[in-house]
Design a protein around this motif. Structure first.
Motif, PDB file in Angstrom:
ATOM      1  N   VAL A  13       0.838  -1.202   0.000  1.00  0.00           N
ATOM      2  CA  VAL A  13       0.000   0.000   0.000  1.00  0.00           C
ATOM      3  C   VAL A  13       0.875   1.255   0.000  1.00  0.00           C
ATOM      4  N   VAL A  14       1.874   1.273   0.863  1.00  0.00           N
ATOM      5  CA  VAL A  14       2.788   2.420   0.911  1.00  0.00           C
ATOM      6  C   VAL A  14       3.503   2.590  -0.425  1.00  0.00           C
ATOM      7  N   ALA A  15       3.968   1.483  -0.997  1.00  0.00           N
ATOM      8  CA  ALA A  15       4.662   1.539  -2.289  1.00  0.00           C
ATOM      9  C   ALA A  15       3.772   2.125  -3.371  1.00  0.00           C
ATOM     10  N   HIS A  16       2.493   1.765  -3.355  1.00  0.00           N
ATOM     11  CA  HIS A  16       1.563   2.294  -4.353  1.00  0.00           C
ATOM     12  C   HIS A  16       1.422   3.805  -4.227  1.00  0.00           C
ATOM     13  N   TYR A  17       1.224   4.289  -3.015  1.00  0.00           N
ATOM     14  CA  TYR A  17       1.058   5.726  -2.810  1.00  0.00           C
ATOM     15  C   TYR A  17       2.304   6.492  -3.254  1.00  0.00           C
ATOM     16  N   ARG A  18       3.468   5.988  -2.904  1.00  0.00           N
ATOM     17  CA  ARG A  18       4.702   6.669  -3.281  1.00  0.00           C
ATOM     18  C   ARG A  18       4.934   6.625  -4.788  1.00  0.00           C
ATOM     19  N   ALA A  19       4.682   5.487  -5.410  1.00  0.00           N
ATOM     20  CA  ALA A  19       4.903   5.348  -6.847  1.00  0.00           C
ATOM     21  C   ALA A  19       3.978   6.249  -7.650  1.00  0.00           C
TER      22      ALA A  19
END
Length: 230
Positions: free
Chosen positions: A64-70
């Motif tokens: 989830v964090v990776a998605h927001y940052r990407a």
């Protein structure tokens, strides 16, 4: 940001959060970790040995964090805490006992400790008991429940959608590692019926769609291989 792992310890999750997620854990996240560890302590997955926290809770939150940052979207402790706690409603009776909160209910406890947004996300993601749905057979009730759940997800906020897609991807990847498991066919059918289209619905999430498609094709290939050996 690279795709996250399918297994991570608590310390690896925290390291990812600070280094790749560029987010220092706050009191909300620390509280969510505490609750998740108490609720899911000792829980194992379908293989009977893989720890739920290490192979699901932390990896899903990382995804989830990776998605927001990407996607250059703002992320706060609320979204991260919600990702960590996305499955706690499935074990609400256990946490009710842990916190002696039966007098006012688990959802009220979540809202009190983490705020209404976290509580609402956890509630939206909870699978309702089968007995609440109409149908003369168990299969009919399961179909009614799936329809109801998909209808809810289709109208859900962005935060709920991201967590659910990360959750589903993790489950599909894990079940792929267990040849012949009965959930493989169900996950394939549900991807065909809803989840692939869900990733395309506005707000569309192309990265999740591509990964869901790969996970689906892998399961389908696995099923074909199993069919030829029977």
């Amino acid at each position: 940001m690279a795709q996250t792992t399918t297994k991570a310890s608590r310390s690896e999750f925290l390291s990812f959060l600070e280094n790749e997620g560029r987010f220092r854990p706050d009191s909300l996240i620390e509280g969510a970790i505490e609750v998740a560890e108490e609720v899911h302590a000792g829980l194992v997955r379908e293989d009977g040995k893989s720890l739920f926290l290490e192979t699901h809770t932390w990896p899903v939150a990382m995804d989830v964090v990776a998605h927001y940052r990407a996607n250059n979207r703002n992320i706060t402790g609320v979204e991260i805490a919600s990702a960590i706690l996305h499955d706690v409603m499935e074990d609400d009776e256990r946490i009710l006992n842990l916190y002696e909160s039966k007098a006012y209910g688990f959802e009220a406890y979540l809202a009190y400790r983490f705020g209404t947004k976290v509580q609402e996300i956890a509630s939206d993601l909870k699978i309702k008991p089968l007995e609440l749905f109409p149908g003369e057979t168990e299969d009919e009730r399961k179909a009614a429940r799936f329809w109801d759940y998909c209808s809810l997800l289709a109208k859900a906020d962005y935060d709920v959608k991201v967590i659910k897609l990360a959750d589903r991807l993790n489950n599909m990847a894990f079940i792929y590692s267990l040849p012949g498991h009965e959930k493989q066919k169900r996950y394939m059918r549900e991807a065909e019926d809803f989840y692939l289209a869900y990733a395309m619905m506005e707000p569309s999430m192309p990265q999740f769609y591509a990964r869901l498609r790969r996970a689906y094709e892998a399961l389908r290939s696995r099923q074909k291989q199993l069919a030829t050996t029977v």
